[in-house]
Design a protein around this motif. Structure first.
Motif, PDB file in Angstrom:
ATOM      1  N   ALA A 124       0.859  -1.185   0.000  1.00  0.00           N
ATOM      2  CA  ALA A 124       0.000   0.000   0.000  1.00  0.00           C
ATOM      3  C   ALA A 124       0.894   1.233   0.000  1.00  0.00           C
ATOM      4  O   ALA A 124       1.938   1.248   0.654  1.00  0.00           O
ATOM      5  CB  ALA A 124      -0.912   0.017   1.215  1.00  0.00           C
ATOM      6  N   GLN A 125       0.484   2.227  -0.752  1.00  0.00           N
ATOM      7  CA  GLN A 125       1.199   3.490  -0.817  1.00  0.00           C
ATOM      8  C   GLN A 125       0.206   4.619  -0.550  1.00  0.00           C
ATOM      9  O   GLN A 125      -0.914   4.586  -1.069  1.00  0.00           O
ATOM     10  CB  GLN A 125       1.835   3.718  -2.196  1.00  0.00           C
ATOM     11  CG  GLN A 125       2.826   2.654  -2.613  1.00  0.00           C
ATOM     12  CD  GLN A 125       2.181   1.418  -3.203  1.00  0.00           C
ATOM     13  OE1 GLN A 125       1.218   1.504  -3.928  1.00  0.00           O
ATOM     14  NE2 GLN A 125       2.714   0.259  -2.861  1.00  0.00           N
ATOM     15  N   VAL A 126       0.621   5.586   0.243  1.00  0.00           N
ATOM     16  CA  VAL A 126      -0.200   6.754   0.541  1.00  0.00           C
ATOM     17  C   VAL A 126       0.607   7.988   0.156  1.00  0.00           C
ATOM     18  O   VAL A 126       1.790   8.092   0.500  1.00  0.00           O
ATOM     19  CB  VAL A 126      -0.572   6.825   2.036  1.00  0.00           C
ATOM     20  CG1 VAL A 126      -1.374   8.082   2.333  1.00  0.00           C
ATOM     21  CG2 VAL A 126      -1.327   5.589   2.465  1.00  0.00           C
ATOM     22  N   LYS A 127      -0.030   8.908  -0.556  1.00  0.00           N
ATOM     23  CA  LYS A 127       0.641  10.139  -0.967  1.00  0.00           C
ATOM     24  C   LYS A 127      -0.245  11.321  -0.587  1.00  0.00           C
ATOM     25  O   LYS A 127      -1.437  11.335  -0.908  1.00  0.00           O
ATOM     26  CB  LYS A 127       0.874  10.148  -2.475  1.00  0.00           C
ATOM     27  CG  LYS A 127       1.501  11.429  -2.990  1.00  0.00           C
ATOM     28  CD  LYS A 127       1.642  11.390  -4.505  1.00  0.00           C
ATOM     29  CE  LYS A 127       2.153  12.698  -5.036  1.00  0.00           C
ATOM     30  NZ  LYS A 127       2.188  12.712  -6.506  1.00  0.00           N
ATOM     31  N   HIS A 128       0.348  12.303   0.089  1.00  0.00           N
ATOM     32  CA  HIS A 128      -0.384  13.519   0.446  1.00  0.00           C
ATOM     33  C   HIS A 128       0.311  14.717  -0.188  1.00  0.00           C
ATOM     34  O   HIS A 128       1.533  14.863  -0.101  1.00  0.00           O
ATOM     35  CB  HIS A 128      -0.456  13.722   1.953  1.00  0.00           C
ATOM     36  CG  HIS A 128      -1.092  15.023   2.319  1.00  0.00           C
ATOM     37  ND1 HIS A 128      -2.452  15.230   2.237  1.00  0.00           N
ATOM     38  CD2 HIS A 128      -0.563  16.192   2.723  1.00  0.00           C
ATOM     39  CE1 HIS A 128      -2.716  16.473   2.575  1.00  0.00           C
ATOM     40  NE2 HIS A 128      -1.580  17.078   2.881  1.00  0.00           N
ATOM     41  N   VAL A 129      -0.483  15.552  -0.836  1.00  0.00           N
ATOM     42  CA  VAL A 129       0.015  16.802  -1.411  1.00  0.00           C
ATOM     43  C   VAL A 129      -0.765  17.933  -0.754  1.00  0.00           C
ATOM     44  O   VAL A 129      -2.004  17.920  -0.757  1.00  0.00           O
ATOM     45  CB  VAL A 129      -0.195  16.831  -2.946  1.00  0.00           C
ATOM     46  CG1 VAL A 129       0.208  18.179  -3.519  1.00  0.00           C
ATOM     47  CG2 VAL A 129       0.589  15.710  -3.606  1.00  0.00           C
ATOM     48  N   GLY A 130      -0.088  18.879  -0.163  1.00  0.00           N
ATOM     49  CA  GLY A 130      -0.737  20.005   0.496  1.00  0.00           C
ATOM     50  C   GLY A 130      -1.289  21.012  -0.511  1.00  0.00           C
ATOM     51  O   GLY A 130      -1.150  20.852  -1.724  1.00  0.00           O
ATOM     52  N   GLY A 188      -5.382  20.690  -1.197  1.00  0.00           N
ATOM     53  CA  GLY A 188      -4.521  19.522  -1.098  1.00  0.00           C
ATOM     54  C   GLY A 188      -5.330  18.248  -1.294  1.00  0.00           C
ATOM     55  O   GLY A 188      -6.563  18.274  -1.341  1.00  0.00           O
ATOM     56  N   TYR A 189      -4.631  17.125  -1.409  1.00  0.00           N
ATOM     57  CA  TYR A 189      -5.314  15.850  -1.597  1.00  0.00           C
ATOM     58  C   TYR A 189      -4.439  14.709  -1.093  1.00  0.00           C
ATOM     59  O   TYR A 189      -3.235  14.848  -0.906  1.00  0.00           O
ATOM     60  CB  TYR A 189      -5.673  15.627  -3.070  1.00  0.00           C
ATOM     61  CG  TYR A 189      -4.487  15.538  -3.994  1.00  0.00           C
ATOM     62  CD1 TYR A 189      -3.892  14.312  -4.276  1.00  0.00           C
ATOM     63  CD2 TYR A 189      -3.949  16.670  -4.584  1.00  0.00           C
ATOM     64  CE1 TYR A 189      -2.803  14.221  -5.116  1.00  0.00           C
ATOM     65  CE2 TYR A 189      -2.862  16.587  -5.440  1.00  0.00           C
ATOM     66  CZ  TYR A 189      -2.292  15.358  -5.703  1.00  0.00           C
ATOM     67  OH  TYR A 189      -1.215  15.273  -6.535  1.00  0.00           O
ATOM     68  N   THR A 190      -5.082  13.564  -0.871  1.00  0.00           N
ATOM     69  CA  THR A 190      -4.392  12.350  -0.452  1.00  0.00           C
ATOM     70  C   THR A 190      -4.893  11.195  -1.310  1.00  0.00           C
ATOM     71  O   THR A 190      -6.100  11.031  -1.473  1.00  0.00           O
ATOM     72  CB  THR A 190      -4.658  12.037   1.030  1.00  0.00           C
ATOM     73  OG1 THR A 190      -4.211  13.149   1.813  1.00  0.00           O
ATOM     74  CG2 THR A 190      -3.935  10.782   1.476  1.00  0.00           C
ATOM     75  N   THR A 191      -3.976  10.418  -1.866  1.00  0.00           N
ATOM     76  CA  THR A 191      -4.358   9.243  -2.640  1.00  0.00           C
ATOM     77  C   THR A 191      -3.756   7.998  -2.002  1.00  0.00           C
ATOM     78  O   THR A 191      -2.720   8.052  -1.341  1.00  0.00           O
ATOM     79  CB  THR A 191      -3.890   9.330  -4.105  1.00  0.00           C
ATOM     80  OG1 THR A 191      -2.473   9.496  -4.131  1.00  0.00           O
ATOM     81  CG2 THR A 191      -4.561  10.483  -4.829  1.00  0.00           C
ATOM     82  N   VAL A 192      -4.438   6.866  -2.207  1.00  0.00           N
ATOM     83  CA  VAL A 192      -3.994   5.571  -1.697  1.00  0.00           C
ATOM     84  C   VAL A 192      -3.965   4.589  -2.865  1.00  0.00           C
ATOM     85  O   VAL A 192      -4.937   4.497  -3.619  1.00  0.00           O
ATOM     86  CB  VAL A 192      -4.943   5.051  -0.592  1.00  0.00           C
ATOM     87  CG1 VAL A 192      -4.509   3.667  -0.115  1.00  0.00           C
ATOM     88  CG2 VAL A 192      -5.014   6.026   0.565  1.00  0.00           C
ATOM     89  N   ASP A 193      -2.859   3.871  -3.011  1.00  0.00           N
ATOM     90  CA  ASP A 193      -2.716   2.846  -4.037  1.00  0.00           C
ATOM     91  C   ASP A 193      -2.457   1.506  -3.359  1.00  0.00           C
ATOM     92  O   ASP A 193      -1.780   1.445  -2.330  1.00  0.00           O
ATOM     93  CB  ASP A 193      -1.538   3.151  -4.966  1.00  0.00           C
ATOM     94  CG  ASP A 193      -1.665   4.487  -5.677  1.00  0.00           C
ATOM     95  OD1 ASP A 193      -2.803   4.968  -5.853  1.00  0.00           O
ATOM     96  OD2 ASP A 193      -0.620   5.050  -6.053  1.00  0.00           O
TER      97      ASP A 193
END
Length: 102
Positions: free
Chosen positions: A16-22, A36-41
């Motif tokens: 699992a990967q989590v990425k947050h961009v402000g 901002g946003y957060t995605t999960v792969d």
């Protein structure tokens, strides 16, 4: 900010990967802001060696698991009156593949 977790339980491995961009400013004078946003792969791999298929596996990848709506790319302008362009980020995407090695 990003984080990744991988685990292997033979014959299955998952990750699992989590990425947050402000928030990001869209203009040179900082009068427009993109949220901002957060995605999960997620990814999962199933090794098929137990079935006599050495070096063969099935893989499933899910990008943007929660179907987050976000702007992936921004083209900036000098002010809010100038032309700025927003590009939507990719929606949830599921990809399955079989890997064969000879």
């Amino acid at each position: 900010m990003a984080a990744e977790v991988q685990a292997s339980f033979d014959p299955v491995s998952i990750g699992a990967q989590v990425k947050h961009v402000g928030k990001r400013y869209v203009t040179d004078v900082n009068d427009l802001i993109a949220a901002g946003y957060t995605t999960v792969d997620l990814d999962a791999r199933f090794d098929l060696a137990f079935a006599g298929l050495d070096k063969t596996f099935f893989q499933l990848n899910v990008s943007n698991l929660f179907n987050e709506r976000y702007f992936g790319n921004l083209s900036t302008g000098t002010s809010s009156a100038s032309t700025t362009r927003y590009t939507f980020g990719a929606p949830r995407t599921v990809i399955g593949s079989v890997h064969f090695e000879f």
